[in-house]
Design an enzyme around this catalytic site. Structure first.
Site, PDB file in Angstrom:
ATOM      1  N   THR A 154       0.971  -1.310   0.106  1.00 17.83           N
ATOM      2  CA  THR A 154       0.062  -0.044  -0.025  1.00 17.83           C
ATOM      3  C   THR A 154       0.881   1.301   0.028  1.00 17.83           C
ATOM      4  O   THR A 154       1.252   1.752  -1.322  1.00 17.83           O
ATOM      5  CB  THR A 154      -0.877  -0.019   1.328  1.00 17.83           C
ATOM      6  N   LYS A 180       4.036  -6.907   4.105  1.00 18.74           N
ATOM      7  CA  LYS A 180       3.635  -5.518   3.816  1.00 18.74           C
ATOM      8  C   LYS A 180       3.292  -4.733   4.988  1.00 18.74           C
ATOM      9  O   LYS A 180       2.817  -5.233   6.120  1.00 18.74           O
ATOM     10  CB  LYS A 180       2.574  -5.425   2.796  1.00 18.74           C
ATOM     11  N   THR A 191       1.467  -8.712  12.702  1.00 19.58           N
ATOM     12  CA  THR A 191       1.685  -7.445  11.995  1.00 19.58           C
ATOM     13  C   THR A 191       0.720  -7.313  10.923  1.00 19.58           C
ATOM     14  O   THR A 191      -0.269  -8.233  10.632  1.00 19.58           O
ATOM     15  CB  THR A 191       3.015  -7.660  11.157  1.00 19.58           C
ATOM     16  N   GLU A 277       5.617   4.400   7.067  1.00 21.24           N
ATOM     17  CA  GLU A 277       5.205   5.534   6.369  1.00 21.24           C
ATOM     18  C   GLU A 277       6.184   6.648   6.410  1.00 21.24           C
ATOM     19  O   GLU A 277       6.331   7.294   7.665  1.00 21.24           O
ATOM     20  CB  GLU A 277       3.708   5.860   6.502  1.00 21.24           C
ATOM     21  N   ASN A 403      -0.518  10.525   5.743  1.00 24.05           N
ATOM     22  CA  ASN A 403      -1.796  10.396   6.470  1.00 24.05           C
ATOM     23  C   ASN A 403      -2.698  11.669   6.549  1.00 24.05           C
ATOM     24  O   ASN A 403      -3.845  11.237   7.045  1.00 24.05           O
ATOM     25  CB  ASN A 403      -1.420   9.961   7.939  1.00 24.05           C
ATOM     26  N   SER A 408      -7.493   9.692  -0.674  1.00 16.57           N
ATOM     27  CA  SER A 408      -7.501  10.432  -1.961  1.00 16.57           C
ATOM     28  C   SER A 408      -6.550  10.038  -2.829  1.00 16.57           C
ATOM     29  O   SER A 408      -5.683   9.320  -2.457  1.00 16.57           O
ATOM     30  CB  SER A 408      -7.846  11.988  -1.835  1.00 16.57           C
TER      31      SER A 408
END
Lengths: 408, 408
Positions: A154, A180, A191, A277, A403, A408
């Site tokens: 992702t 992932k 996880t 991230e 985040n 979108s």
């Protein structure tokens, strides 16, 4: 004793993978993967402890604990199928039915996993079309495993695979896996999504125990942002094709299997933390000199979870006060005035604190050490001999960017 | 029943304040403040539960619980005097001694507080010079209180004051206060630094009880970043000059005093949350329909602490799945499939979830509601009648910027 080898979920004998761009939410990239074993597998799994459990988590938990063999796993990225009510559960059943038909296997041998936005319903027509497209494309090549590991990403920036070989009863046994991340990572059971395959012959009970024990020191010791996901899933499939004498008791072979499994899980867990991230660095925290392992774990996790500490790592700032502060509010007991603290990386090792107060150290050298892609803080609390390690990452502008408008 | 009035720590009778640019760490701005009462005060205090306690926390805790009256508080910004060993404790004693000499009061009636970088020693010569400079400048004007509230700021962008008047036994009694944030805010006992003054006559026992009870619903319900500071301190000084009949039991006057105190604490706590480091919005979370207040509090705090939820608020993104997810991992029990969720702000109120799944709502309207400076999420878990409110803020680029290099 084990040997690290190339590959991922297709490294072990009899495992095949495929992937496809099903157009579930992402455009112009693969977003579905299929893992298949030529023979039925014993399956072990560990799942999120979040009260809000995604539909595929409920589905898999039921299948794995029910004792049915597993032969395929269908994964999609983009939509999590969480908070989707009865409709979401129906979609798991329809996904399994579609895979069973395409692969000519039993529906109750199909496991499912989803990752992505919470609350949206899956586009079932695209899921079913994706399954039909993937089934004839299944291959046992390492490349097909790598492609599958890319299809389940992702916000990950890197695909994540690992494989090892271990000799059990004279036969080479392979364990491989893919996983992932990379947001909503603070596993309290396992996880985000991790799929491990092995050709080992091992009883279902020991397979589950090996997994359940190992996640405590691996996936459960990483955190990207302190948010425990609704979808956390680790699946471990064993098809027995290696031909080793079946492991049915905790003998030397079991220990060797566990050691090899630990390598896979720790490697994948660190890859997830290091690809959190927006992150620029893997942040490792070692607590030494604890009275118990549990105490060391609580302290280590508190430090890797601290937003202030994570931001300081991003700034290459040796702001050790935040580390001591995070240890202090962790809930674990220790004497702040006994703590020694060190920073270590490929650039060197430096003592920062002795007995709770700063020593004379070079800020320049500290910054150099903290500027590496993998940074370790070591705190010795001098109370005993237990240790623990936790893995996190820095907190960056990009984490916020990703985040603030993920949907979108 | 109480009336909100202008002012802060100097609003109550007999309280004076002063501030100065002592050059402790900041340049060209006031960084020290002094609060003084013309007569000795009964003192109540609540302090951080972090195992790593700053020297001034240990000093004040000892003074307040020892039962000595308090007559002055010396505060500095820039250096926290935490993790400073025996030297740091000596500096508290030297600060108190210097203030006692300048003000001609007893050294054990001086409380001290520090905020800023952990691990650095205070420049005692500047602290002492600052005290000598402030003592002759003490004034009872509201302006001097406001200046003091500005002198204690660190990364705060706004100074924070509040005052109320309440009639007790026919006499007007005033309570005023000031506080500062704005990073490392996740009070587990009280908040960063908050100073409340009152001219009420009230027994020391009830003064402490009123404070200890109230912080549970005010300071302890805010979080900026989940990091519980080493310096959290709330001090409440009562000098009795209002002339009300002394409150010595839990009568109507005590209730009225507590209600007025709650206004001050809640107002200051919300100001802190709404001025969290880098934040653009105050994020309020209300949990309704809980079985117990404790359950509601756990759920509310889990949501305001979630990095993912905070980033979504920054992005004006109605990412309700993250709110349900944060409730799910909070540790409190509830049925995810019973939850109703609403967003509310000055721009309106909108239902997003009914019975755990999304209703048809306008994303445009949701974004409009989430674009206000104060945003509330209301979750009804339909199990009972208990409620709780928590306050946090959004997670922004500026939070990362501020904390990636706070020390330079």
């Amino acid at each position: 004793m084990y040997e690290v080898i190339q590959g991922g979920v297709t490294a072990a004998k009899g495992f095949m993978a495929a992937s496809t761009a099903a157009g579930i939410k992402y455009k112009n990239r693969p977003d579905m993967a299929m893992i298949y074993s030529t023979v039925p597998c014993r399956a072990a799994g560990t799942f999120t402890t979040n009260l809000v459990k995604a539909a595929p988590v409920k589905w898999d938990k039921n299948q794995v604990t029910g004792g049915a063999d597993a032969q395929a796993v269908i994964v999609n990225a983009g939509i999590a199928n969480a908070c989707t009510g009865k409709e979401g559960m129906d979609y798991c059943a329809r996904t399994a039915a579609a895979a069973a038909e395409s692969l000519d296997i039993k529906a109750d041998s199909v496991l499912v996993a989803s990752t992505g936005v919470i609350g949206m319903q899956l586009p079932m027509d695209r899921i079913e079309a994706g399954i039909r497209a993937m089934a004839p494309e299944l291959k046992g090549s390492l490349e097909s495993g790598t492609k599958a590991s890319k299809a389940i990403m992702t916000t990950d920036t890197k695909h994540k695979e690992a494989a090892v070989q271990v000799v059990l009863g004279g036969m080479p046994v392979t364990i491989g896996g893919m996983c992932k991340g990379s947001g909503m990572i603070h596993p309290n059971m396992c996880t985000m999504l991790s799929f491990i395959t092995t050709d080992a012959a091992i009883s279902k009970e020991l397979l589950q125990e090996a997994l359940s024990e190992d996640i405590k020191d691996t996936y459960n010791m990483i955190s990207v942002d302190g948010d425990t996901s609704t979808n956390d899933t680790v699946l471990l499939l064993a098809n027995g094709l290696a031909g080793n004498p079946e492991i049915t008791e905790k003998n030397e072979d079991y220990k060797a299997f566990c050691e090899a499994l630990n390598y896979i899980n720790e490697t994948l867990a660190k890859k997830m933390a290091g690809d959190g991230e927006g992150c620029t660095a893997l942040f490792e925290v070692k607590i030494k000199g604890a009275q118990t392992k549990e105490q060391a774990k609580i302290l280590a996790k508190s430090v890797i979870t601290s937003s202030l500490t994570k931001a300081a790592v991003f700034g290459h700032d040796a702001n050790w006060g935040r580390i001591l502060c995070a240890m202090g509010y962790s809930g674990a007991d220790f004497d702040p005035e006994q703590v020694d603290l060190y920073f270590e990386s490929a650039a060197g090792k430096l003592q920062i604190i002795k007995d709770g107060v700063a020593v004379e150290y070079s800020e320049e050298q500290a910054t150099k050490i903290l500027s590496q892609q993998e940074v370790t803080a070591i705190a010795d609390i001098k109370m005993g001999t237990a240790e623990a390690v936790a893995w996190g990452c820095d907190l960056t502008f990009d984490y916020v960017k990703i985040n603030a408008d993920y949907r979108s």
